[in-house]
Design an enzyme around this catalytic site. Structure first.
Site, PDB file in Angstrom:
ATOM      1  N   CYS A  28      -3.531  -8.775  -6.349  1.00 31.33           N
ATOM      2  CA  CYS A  28      -3.634  -7.299  -5.874  1.00 31.33           C
ATOM      3  C   CYS A  28      -2.016  -7.321  -5.771  1.00 31.33           C
ATOM      4  O   CYS A  28      -1.216  -8.085  -6.095  1.00 31.33           O
ATOM      5  CB  CYS A  28      -4.102  -7.360  -4.367  1.00 31.33           C
ATOM      6  SG  CYS A  28      -3.046  -8.484  -3.660  1.00 31.33           S
ATOM      7  N   HIS A  90       1.324 -12.793   4.295  1.00 31.84           N
ATOM      8  CA  HIS A  90       0.550 -12.665   5.533  1.00 31.84           C
ATOM      9  C   HIS A  90       1.477 -12.141   6.704  1.00 31.84           C
ATOM     10  O   HIS A  90       0.670 -11.628   7.802  1.00 31.84           O
ATOM     11  CB  HIS A  90       0.128 -13.929   6.031  1.00 31.84           C
ATOM     12  CG  HIS A  90      -0.492 -14.671   4.515  1.00 31.84           C
ATOM     13  ND1 HIS A  90       0.195 -15.863   4.122  1.00 31.84           N
ATOM     14  CD2 HIS A  90      -1.578 -14.625   4.148  1.00 31.84           C
ATOM     15  CE1 HIS A  90      -0.568 -16.223   3.121  1.00 31.84           C
ATOM     16  NE2 HIS A  90      -1.734 -15.489   3.070  1.00 31.84           N
ATOM     17  N   GLU A 142      -2.171 -14.210   9.286  1.00 32.57           N
ATOM     18  CA  GLU A 142      -1.953 -12.777   9.198  1.00 32.57           C
ATOM     19  C   GLU A 142      -2.325 -12.348  10.770  1.00 32.57           C
ATOM     20  O   GLU A 142      -1.862 -11.304  11.372  1.00 32.57           O
ATOM     21  CB  GLU A 142      -2.899 -12.060   8.429  1.00 32.57           C
ATOM     22  CG  GLU A 142      -2.836 -10.525   8.491  1.00 32.57           C
ATOM     23  CD  GLU A 142      -3.606  -9.551   7.600  1.00 32.57           C
ATOM     24  OE1 GLU A 142      -4.100 -10.181   6.467  1.00 32.57           O
ATOM     25  OE2 GLU A 142      -4.119  -8.785   7.794  1.00 32.57           O
TER      26      GLU A 142
HETATM   27 FE1  SF4 Z   1      -3.161  -7.983  -1.352  1.00 31.08          FE
HETATM   28 FE2  SF4 Z   1      -3.431  -8.776   1.345  1.00 31.08          FE
HETATM   29 FE3  SF4 Z   1      -1.703  -6.745   0.646  1.00 31.08          FE
HETATM   30 FE4  SF4 Z   1      -4.376  -6.640   0.336  1.00 31.08          FE
HETATM   31  S1  SF4 Z   1      -3.147  -6.982   2.337  1.00 31.08           S
HETATM   32  S2  SF4 Z   1      -2.794  -5.894  -1.062  1.00 31.08           S
HETATM   33  S3  SF4 Z   1      -5.168  -8.640  -0.314  1.00 31.08           S
HETATM   34  S4  SF4 Z   1      -1.779  -9.091  -0.149  1.00 31.08           S
END
Ligand code: SF4
Length: 326
Positions: A28, A90, A142
């Protein structure tokens, strides 16, 4: 190539064995950025560069960066004074930020901007006098970083629908909820419904906290599971979004397996299976997908096609420390 989900073979012909690749899958924007932060920091400052916690939850990514000179630590007291330290995607608590400042570390923050958005929501709610209910997984970095944005007790963690009844709040108390970014969309919806039933005035995020990448990958894996009896999810065991993909595959009728790489595939999983779905968590690099596809080709899955569920164009800029002319 994009295909319709139907599988099958010509009458009388040998059954075709096919791999269907989820699209989107893998990295991502937040993971791309976090990895680039480490690479650029190494290029700019030289090795070693310290990284607090795995930069993203993938052991292949971490091993590659370690070979390049990154040193991964769990706590800042393992980092020599004056060093460059990168916070993982995170996010971290306020206490960690303050410790870095006190000890004179040079911080580059690779926290995903979508995690930072949740931090901001929490701080805004607490400043407005609301208690915050965080939906997430206990112990995940996180969650620890998000809860640590404000004073202890201001945020209460719940993990499931059953925790809603146990919340010690009166219905009229000023409340808000936020969520971890990598949860199951379906499970979280049920928890939010239970929260809103018990606390009708609870404030909701303006835009949901489960990130676009998590939602899109779950949507794509649902489509895979509808037409593939087996779905292989490439991702490490500590990756929240990868675990959710495996669960979504299972709940939608497929047998889901979470694998770190092609070496983890067991041929017996695919016995009698003519169509196998493959996806990758947001922290799993495409090179691992290529290796899984190669493995499947060698085991008789001669066709490979993509199943599109969503288009993604999101990119995040690097932190200011790495954008400045060096
Ligand atoms: Fe990627 Fe986590 Fe950001 Fe979503 S919150 S875009 S999964 S790094």
């Amino acid at each position: 190539m994009t295909v319709a989900p139907e599988a099958g073979s010509e009458a009388g012909a040998a059954p075709r064995r096919r791999v269907l690749l989820a699209n989107p899958r893998g990295f991502c924007a937040g993971v791309d950025r976090a990895i680039e932060v480490v690479e650029q920091a190494l290029a700019r400052f030289g090795a070693p560069v310290f990284v607090r916690h795995e930069i993203v939850h993938n052991r292949h990514v971490v091993a590659r960066l370690r070979r390049m000179g990154a040193v991964f630590v769990e706590e800042l007291d393992q980092v020599p004074a004056g060093s460059v330290v990168i916070f993982s995607a995170h996010g971290v608590s306020r206490a960690v930020e303050e410790q870095a400042e006190r000890t004179g570390l040079q911080v580059i923050d690779a926290t995903c901007p979508l995690v930072t958005k949740v931090h901001r929501e929490i701080k805004r709610h607490v400043a407005a006098g609301r208690r915050v209910v965080l939906i997430g997984h206990r112990g995940h970095p996180e969650v620890e970083g998000a809860m640590g944005q404000v004073d202890a007790g201001a945020v209460v963690l719940i993990e499931g629908e059953e925790d809603v009844e146990a919340l010690p709040f009166a219905p009229e108390e000023p409340l808000a909820y936020v969520t971890q970014t990598t949860l199951s969309v379906d499970d979280t919806r049920a928890i939010i419904t239970a929260l809103a039933r018990r606390f009708p005035h609870i404030a909701a995020p303006k835009k949901e906290d489960i990130c676009y990448a998590t939602s899109n990958r779950q949507q794509a894996v649902k489509r895979l599971a509808a037409c593939c009896p087996v779905v292989l999810v490439i991702g490490s065991a500590n990756s929240s979004n990868s675990n959710r993909l495996r669960e979504v595959a299972e709940r939608n009728g497929a047998r889901g397996y979470l694998i770190d790489d092609a070496d983890a595939i067991r041929p017996e999983w695919l016995a009698g299976c003519d169509q196998v779905g493959v996806t990758a968590g947001a922290s799993a690099p495409e090179v691992l997908v290529d290796a899984v596809v190669d493995w499947l080709r060698r085991h008789g899955f001669s066709e490979v096609a993509e199943l599109e569920a969503a288009e993604e164009r999101i990119e995040f800029t690097l932190p200011a420390e790495l954008r400045a002319a060096g």
